[in-house]
Design an enzyme around this catalytic site. Structure first.
Site, PDB file in Angstrom:
ATOM      1  N   ILE A 199       4.997  -6.505   1.362  1.00  0.00           N
ATOM      2  CA  ILE A 199       5.369  -5.495   2.337  1.00  0.00           C
ATOM      3  C   ILE A 199       5.023  -5.936   3.757  1.00  0.00           C
ATOM      4  CG2 ILE A 199       3.174  -4.251   2.181  1.00  0.00           C
ATOM      5  CD1 ILE A 199       4.781  -1.647   2.424  1.00  0.00           C
ATOM      6  N   GLY A 232       4.613  -6.438  -3.100  1.00  0.00           N
ATOM      7  CA  GLY A 232       5.944  -5.944  -3.419  1.00  0.00           C
ATOM      8  C   GLY A 232       6.798  -6.952  -4.164  1.00  0.00           C
ATOM      9  N   ASP A 264       6.381  -6.194  -7.744  1.00  0.00           N
ATOM     10  CA  ASP A 264       7.197  -5.020  -8.061  1.00  0.00           C
ATOM     11  C   ASP A 264       8.636  -5.433  -8.301  1.00  0.00           C
ATOM     12  OD1 ASP A 264       5.323  -2.670  -7.568  1.00  0.00           O
ATOM     13  OD2 ASP A 264       5.183  -3.637  -5.625  1.00  0.00           O
ATOM     14  N   GLU A 284      -2.182  -4.860  -3.787  1.00  0.00           N
ATOM     15  CA  GLU A 284      -2.315  -3.544  -3.165  1.00  0.00           C
ATOM     16  C   GLU A 284      -3.750  -3.035  -3.016  1.00  0.00           C
ATOM     17  OE1 GLU A 284       1.971  -3.847  -4.286  1.00  0.00           O
ATOM     18  OE2 GLU A 284       0.047  -4.484  -5.133  1.00  0.00           O
ATOM     19  N   ASP A 288       2.619   1.321  -5.910  1.00  0.00           N
ATOM     20  CA  ASP A 288       3.348   2.551  -6.229  1.00  0.00           C
ATOM     21  C   ASP A 288       4.859   2.405  -6.343  1.00  0.00           C
ATOM     22  OD1 ASP A 288       3.875   2.143  -3.557  1.00  0.00           O
ATOM     23  OD2 ASP A 288       2.978   4.014  -2.848  1.00  0.00           O
TER      24      ASP A 288
END
Length: 308
Positions: free
Chosen positions: A98, A154, A157, A177, A185
């Site tokens: 991110i 990310g 993810d 994270e 999340d």
């Protein structure tokens, strides 16, 4: 051990078309309009290449990226010319995760007049970001992700939403994270336990934010192949994509839909869903074409399947 192409494979010249295609996948031209963070190309027929294209920012995921991914994969889902997707990152690494500076306003300054309204807006924002990677699963085309260098936050993810994961020998993965004060999340905590067989290892990675290197990623099942370098990996990804694309799109896309359904449902429910799915899909002409090719000992690459 890194996956390498056999000498016989090289001598037969079978690798050349894929290496030529890889060389044509240069990100020097930058993002593909209307996208500002993604480069989209068609290196070979029926295969779409999507590349995170912010090399100067270590492919950090800014606001535009989260929206453009949704638009991109929704378009791919409807593209009858595309049968397989290869996803990669431009530059020296896959992604640093991110873009904290670019996303600060959404994360640290949510809108709202009181706690309830602020919370409502935060939840809506998180759900929107979750869709960025869920759209990969919703896309019926198989997605092969090719990771080189770092895959942080990310990035994990993203890759856990893909169907096949490949990496280079120098690749490493990090559920980052907790180091920035939050619980992941947008998919890692939900998908990684289904990808890696060891719940203990998943917990260790999520709680400690330690790096998982390529060999361990292969041994635990996060990736299925490890390549010596990016060029070999991209050639291998395209070869695999070409093999998948040569098969019936009815069979391949139906397989992806049912694999994801079965992951999230009981065996009994999944069998029932499968029988309902195939009561129509078995009526495809692709079944007879594939059977005839097998009897005649032909490669499926010689068979023409209709677009889907």
């Amino acid at each position: 051990m890194a996956f390498v192409f056999s000498s016989a494979f090289r001598k037969q010249g079978l690798l050349a078309p894929f290496l030529n295609a890889v060389r044509g996948m240069s990100s020097s031209g930058g993002p593909t309009p209307p996208f500002t963070t993604l480069s989209v190309s068609r290196p070979v027929d029926t295969v779409t290449h999507v590349e995170i294209c912010r090399p100067e920012k270590r492919n950090a995921m800014n606001k535009a990226f989260w929206l453009e991914m949704i638009d991109c994969f929704n378009q791919i889902a409807e593209d009858s010319e595309c049968r397989v997707v290869v996803f990669s990152g431009a530059g020296k690494l896959f992604t640093s995760g991110i873009d904290l500076m670019g996303m600060a306003s959404d994360i640290l300054q949510p809108e709202g007049d009181d706690t309830a309204r602020i919370s409502w807006n935060v939840r809506r924002t998180i759900a929107k970001y979750q869709e960025t990677f869920t759209v990969i699963e919703k896309c019926p085309k198989p997605v092969i992700v090719a990771v080189h260098g770092a895959c942080i936050g990310g990035g994990v993810d993203l890759i856990t939403a893909c169907d096949i994961r490949l990496c280079t020998q120098d690749a490493w993965f990090q559920v980052k994270e907790v180091d920035i004060g939050l619980a992941a999340d947008v998919g890692t905590l939900q998908r990684l336990p289904r990808v890696i067989g060891s719940r203990s290892l998943v917990n260790e990675l999520a709680f400690t934010a330690r790096k998982l290197h390529a060999d361990e990623a292969k041994s635990c099942g996060l990736v299925s192949r490890v390549f010596q370098d990016k060029e070999a990996m991209m050639a291998g990804a395209l070869e695999m994509a070409g093999e998948i694309a040569s098969k019936s799109p009815v069979a391949v896309q139906g397989t992806k839909v049912n694999l994801i359904y079965s992951r999230d449902h009981s065996v009994a429910d999944s069998l029932d869903y499968m029988s309902t799915w195939n009561m129509s899909m078995l009526q495809t002409q692709d079944l007879m074409k594939s059977a005839q090719a097998a009897m005649e000992k032909k490669s499926l690459k010689e068979i023409v399947f209709s677009k889907l």
